[in-house]
Design a protein around this motif. Sequence first.
Motif, PDB file in Angstrom:
ATOM      1  N   ALA A 120      15.029  -7.310  19.387  1.00 47.96           N
ATOM      2  CA  ALA A 120      16.336  -7.513  18.742  1.00 47.96           C
ATOM      3  C   ALA A 120      16.217  -8.455  17.541  1.00 47.96           C
ATOM      4  CB  ALA A 120      17.350  -8.045  19.754  1.00 47.96           C
ATOM      5  N   VAL A 121      15.281  -8.149  16.634  1.00 41.86           N
ATOM      6  CA  VAL A 121      15.079  -9.024  15.476  1.00 41.86           C
ATOM      7  C   VAL A 121      16.224  -8.846  14.482  1.00 41.86           C
ATOM      8  CG1 VAL A 121      12.566  -8.970  15.774  1.00 41.86           C
ATOM      9  CG2 VAL A 121      13.634  -7.407  14.150  1.00 41.86           C
ATOM     10  N   ASP A 122      16.502  -9.911  13.769  1.00 41.48           N
ATOM     11  CA  ASP A 122      17.608  -9.927  12.810  1.00 41.48           C
ATOM     12  C   ASP A 122      17.155  -9.642  11.379  1.00 41.48           C
ATOM     13  OD1 ASP A 122      19.865 -11.007  14.590  1.00 41.48           O
ATOM     14  OD2 ASP A 122      18.278 -12.486  14.901  1.00 41.48           O
ATOM     15  N   MET A 123      15.835  -9.746  11.126  1.00 40.92           N
ATOM     16  CA  MET A 123      15.328  -9.576   9.768  1.00 40.92           C
ATOM     17  C   MET A 123      13.842  -9.222   9.848  1.00 40.92           C
ATOM     18  SD  MET A 123      15.732 -12.198   6.552  1.00 40.92           S
ATOM     19  CE  MET A 123      14.643 -13.453   7.190  1.00 40.92           C
ATOM     20  N   VAL A 124      13.351  -8.508   8.833  1.00 39.01           N
ATOM     21  CA  VAL A 124      11.942  -8.105   8.786  1.00 39.01           C
ATOM     22  C   VAL A 124      11.343  -8.530   7.451  1.00 39.01           C
ATOM     23  CG1 VAL A 124      10.322  -6.157   8.825  1.00 39.01           C
ATOM     24  CG2 VAL A 124      12.331  -6.148  10.337  1.00 39.01           C
ATOM     25  N   LEU A 125      10.134  -9.112   7.507  1.00 36.18           N
ATOM     26  CA  LEU A 125       9.377  -9.476   6.319  1.00 36.18           C
ATOM     27  C   LEU A 125       8.087  -8.659   6.289  1.00 36.18           C
ATOM     28  CD1 LEU A 125       9.628 -13.392   6.519  1.00 36.18           C
ATOM     29  CD2 LEU A 125      11.129 -11.842   5.241  1.00 36.18           C
ATOM     30  N   VAL A 126       7.810  -7.987   5.155  1.00 40.37           N
ATOM     31  CA  VAL A 126       6.565  -7.230   4.982  1.00 40.37           C
ATOM     32  C   VAL A 126       5.830  -7.841   3.792  1.00 40.37           C
ATOM     33  CG1 VAL A 126       5.509  -4.949   4.852  1.00 40.37           C
ATOM     34  CG2 VAL A 126       7.839  -5.182   5.755  1.00 40.37           C
ATOM     35  N   ALA A 127       4.707  -8.528   4.075  1.00 41.58           N
ATOM     36  CA  ALA A 127       4.086  -9.406   3.077  1.00 41.58           C
ATOM     37  C   ALA A 127       2.979  -8.731   2.264  1.00 41.58           C
ATOM     38  CB  ALA A 127       3.547 -10.659   3.760  1.00 41.58           C
ATOM     39  N   GLY A 128       3.269  -7.565   1.705  1.00 38.86           N
ATOM     40  CA  GLY A 128       2.394  -6.981   0.703  1.00 38.86           C
ATOM     41  C   GLY A 128       1.334  -6.029   1.208  1.00 38.86           C
ATOM     42  N   ASP A 129       0.655  -5.361   0.226  1.00 35.29           N
ATOM     43  CA  ASP A 129      -0.263  -4.253   0.474  1.00 35.29           C
ATOM     44  C   ASP A 129       0.425  -3.197   1.328  1.00 35.29           C
ATOM     45  OD1 ASP A 129      -2.228  -5.204  -1.153  1.00 35.29           O
ATOM     46  OD2 ASP A 129      -3.615  -5.779   0.440  1.00 35.29           O
ATOM     47  N   LEU A 130       1.554  -2.746   0.802  1.00 30.63           N
ATOM     48  CA  LEU A 130       2.347  -1.718   1.468  1.00 30.63           C
ATOM     49  C   LEU A 130       1.606  -0.391   1.419  1.00 30.63           C
ATOM     50  CD1 LEU A 130       5.636  -2.764  -0.359  1.00 30.63           C
ATOM     51  CD2 LEU A 130       4.714  -3.678   1.784  1.00 30.63           C
ATOM     52  N   PHE A 131       1.006  -0.099   0.264  1.00 32.88           N
ATOM     53  CA  PHE A 131       0.182   1.088   0.073  1.00 32.88           C
ATOM     54  C   PHE A 131      -1.260   0.655  -0.163  1.00 32.88           C
ATOM     55  CE2 PHE A 131       4.432   2.299  -1.549  1.00 32.88           C
ATOM     56  CZ  PHE A 131       4.707   3.357  -0.689  1.00 32.88           C
ATOM     57  N   ASP A 132      -2.174   1.638  -0.138  1.00 36.72           N
ATOM     58  CA  ASP A 132      -3.586   1.311  -0.355  1.00 36.72           C
ATOM     59  C   ASP A 132      -3.996   1.482  -1.816  1.00 36.72           C
ATOM     60  OD1 ASP A 132      -6.098   0.478   0.874  1.00 36.72           O
ATOM     61  OD2 ASP A 132      -6.821   2.458   0.249  1.00 36.72           O
ATOM     62  N   THR A 133      -3.249   2.270  -2.572  1.00 37.58           N
ATOM     63  CA  THR A 133      -3.581   2.493  -3.983  1.00 37.58           C
ATOM     64  C   THR A 133      -2.307   2.453  -4.822  1.00 37.58           C
ATOM     65  OG1 THR A 133      -3.336   4.900  -3.837  1.00 37.58           O
ATOM     66  CG2 THR A 133      -5.522   3.988  -3.344  1.00 37.58           C
ATOM     67  N   PHE A 134      -2.490   2.321  -6.138  1.00 32.53           N
ATOM     68  CA  PHE A 134      -1.354   2.317  -7.051  1.00 32.53           C
ATOM     69  C   PHE A 134      -0.606   3.650  -7.029  1.00 32.53           C
ATOM     70  CE2 PHE A 134      -1.783  -1.284 -10.355  1.00 32.53           C
ATOM     71  CZ  PHE A 134      -2.132  -2.175  -9.357  1.00 32.53           C
ATOM     72  N   ASN A 135      -1.317   4.742  -6.752  1.00 36.29           N
ATOM     73  CA  ASN A 135      -0.699   6.068  -6.699  1.00 36.29           C
ATOM     74  C   ASN A 135      -0.950   6.690  -5.328  1.00 36.29           C
ATOM     75  OD1 ASN A 135       0.313   6.429  -9.499  1.00 36.29           O
ATOM     76  ND2 ASN A 135      -1.854   6.152  -9.988  1.00 36.29           N
ATOM     77  N   PRO A 136      -0.205   6.263  -4.313  1.00 40.03           N
ATOM     78  CA  PRO A 136      -0.442   6.736  -2.949  1.00 40.03           C
ATOM     79  C   PRO A 136      -0.044   8.194  -2.779  1.00 40.03           C
ATOM     80  CG  PRO A 136       1.540   5.392  -3.036  1.00 40.03           C
ATOM     81  CD  PRO A 136       0.912   5.308  -4.393  1.00 40.03           C
ATOM     82  N   PRO A 137      -0.630   8.891  -1.785  1.00 40.63           N
ATOM     83  CA  PRO A 137      -0.240  10.282  -1.526  1.00 40.63           C
ATOM     84  C   PRO A 137       1.211  10.383  -1.073  1.00 40.63           C
ATOM     85  CG  PRO A 137      -1.722   9.458   0.190  1.00 40.63           C
ATOM     86  CD  PRO A 137      -1.694   8.431  -0.890  1.00 40.63           C
ATOM     87  N   VAL A 138       1.768  11.570  -1.248  1.00 42.72           N
ATOM     88  CA  VAL A 138       3.184  11.797  -0.947  1.00 42.72           C
ATOM     89  C   VAL A 138       3.500  11.454   0.508  1.00 42.72           C
ATOM     90  CG1 VAL A 138       4.974  13.572  -0.756  1.00 42.72           C
ATOM     91  CG2 VAL A 138       3.461  13.539  -2.744  1.00 42.72           C
ATOM     92  N   GLU A 139       2.610  11.833   1.433  1.00 39.80           N
ATOM     93  CA  GLU A 139       2.895  11.585   2.852  1.00 39.80           C
ATOM     94  C   GLU A 139       2.950  10.085   3.156  1.00 39.80           C
ATOM     95  OE1 GLU A 139      -0.144  13.499   5.126  1.00 39.80           O
ATOM     96  OE2 GLU A 139      -1.789  12.528   4.035  1.00 39.80           O
ATOM     97  N   ALA A 140       2.181   9.275   2.401  1.00 48.22           N
ATOM     98  CA  ALA A 140       2.221   7.822   2.600  1.00 48.22           C
ATOM     99  C   ALA A 140       3.536   7.245   2.090  1.00 48.22           C
ATOM    100  CB  ALA A 140       1.041   7.168   1.884  1.00 48.22           C
ATOM    101  N   VAL A 141       4.000   7.731   0.949  1.00 51.76           N
ATOM    102  CA  VAL A 141       5.272   7.267   0.378  1.00 51.76           C
ATOM    103  C   VAL A 141       6.430   7.636   1.309  1.00 51.76           C
ATOM    104  CG1 VAL A 141       6.857   7.471  -1.571  1.00 51.76           C
ATOM    105  CG2 VAL A 141       4.381   7.417  -1.978  1.00 51.76           C
ATOM    106  N   GLU A 142       6.396   8.856   1.818  1.00 51.72           N
ATOM    107  CA  GLU A 142       7.452   9.310   2.731  1.00 51.72           C
ATOM    108  C   GLU A 142       7.474   8.462   3.994  1.00 51.72           C
ATOM    109  OE1 GLU A 142       8.548  13.319   5.318  1.00 51.72           O
ATOM    110  OE2 GLU A 142       7.293  13.494   3.521  1.00 51.72           O
TER     111      GLU A 142
END
Length: 405
Positions: free
Chosen positions: A41-63
């Motif tokens: 039951a968390v109230d907030m989420v922090l995602v601290a970077g490197d969301l993708f592996d490359t500057f131009n990630p594949p479509v399935e990764a973006v989705e």
Amino acid sequence: MGIKILHTADWHLGKRLDNFSRIDEQREVLDEICEIAEREAVDMVLVAGDLFDTFNPPVEAVELFYKTLKRLAKNGERPVIAIAGNHDSPERIDAPDPLARECGIILIGLPNAEVTPFEIENQFNVSKSTNGLLELRLDRFKQPIRILHTPYANEIRLKRALDTEDKSAALNEVLGDSWQTLADKYCKTKGINLLISHLYMMNRNGEILEEPDGEKPLNIGNADIVYSDIIPEQVQYTALGHLHRAHQIGDEERPVVYSGSPLSYSFSEAGQQKYVMVLDAEAGKPISYQSIPLNKGRTLSRKKFYSTDEAILWLQANPYHLVELTLVSDTFLNSDDMKRLYSGHDGIITIIPQIILDKENNTTSKYQVNLEQDMKDLFKDYFKQRYGGQEPNDDLMNLLREIIE
């Protein structure tokens, strides 16, 4: 009364292990993170970077990325703040900002950015914003939550973003001054004060923390190291990304924490347990957190065997592992052995042949090459000299013939 916050980082969506896709494992582990957010039951989420592996990630990764953030945000009920890391394109992270805000998602791509204030009715609002800091107010929590945010940028870009006049000033000094100025101005009254960043940070005079294999290094000649003692005293918890092993640096009362990656992304991480951090935060009090294990994803193993049959038995007993396999032998693997290994297991990433040389024949004495020989015999002589008298097997010779022909 306090709030619960989930801290995760280094998703590296779209990353492969050599040529092996990890997208199915990433889908499973992000589903697990969403389930933890619900269960706790968390109230907030922090995602601290490197969301993708490359500057131009594949479509399935973006989705997968946007579907996961939408689930975590619960249609705006739970704010999600995600920043860019050194693997991310900051412009790509910033691009969907107006659409993301409608779902309660705050994406920050560039350092010293100013988040446009907005409100999700009956849930939360960004009540205050300036370069490098935002203030959230949850409808169910009276006190403000202030977040200093510094996505990744190299030293030159970071100094430029912070608009420092002294270009020769050390990065620690520039960044520490910027954070302290924000904390002194905006973190005076009672509230929860957090810092989220994607930088190489360590304790001053502490051990040098190893960056994972395959990670774009930030620690180049110690130039881009940031020391934890520059974090303002007002900050109760610092959520870090970049290093893939979950661990804490800094004081116990003001934790500075790498959440680590949700999957093992290189064989140097083989055997590492992965986690997300769930914080219990309250204004004016030390923040406590617990490391919650993640169990999805295939196990990475480095194994050494002395026969093909021995290796096959282990592979059959461990079908879900991803394996770096070393085979010790006095001869090179032939094609039949390779077929037997690969046909029985879909997770063999690398096979490393380790040849035991015959010390009696492994001479370094001068060897006169007969240059009048044909190409095949010249190759045999080279191979025997290179590998201590070992004869090339039929597979290698057949391959050489194909190349020659």
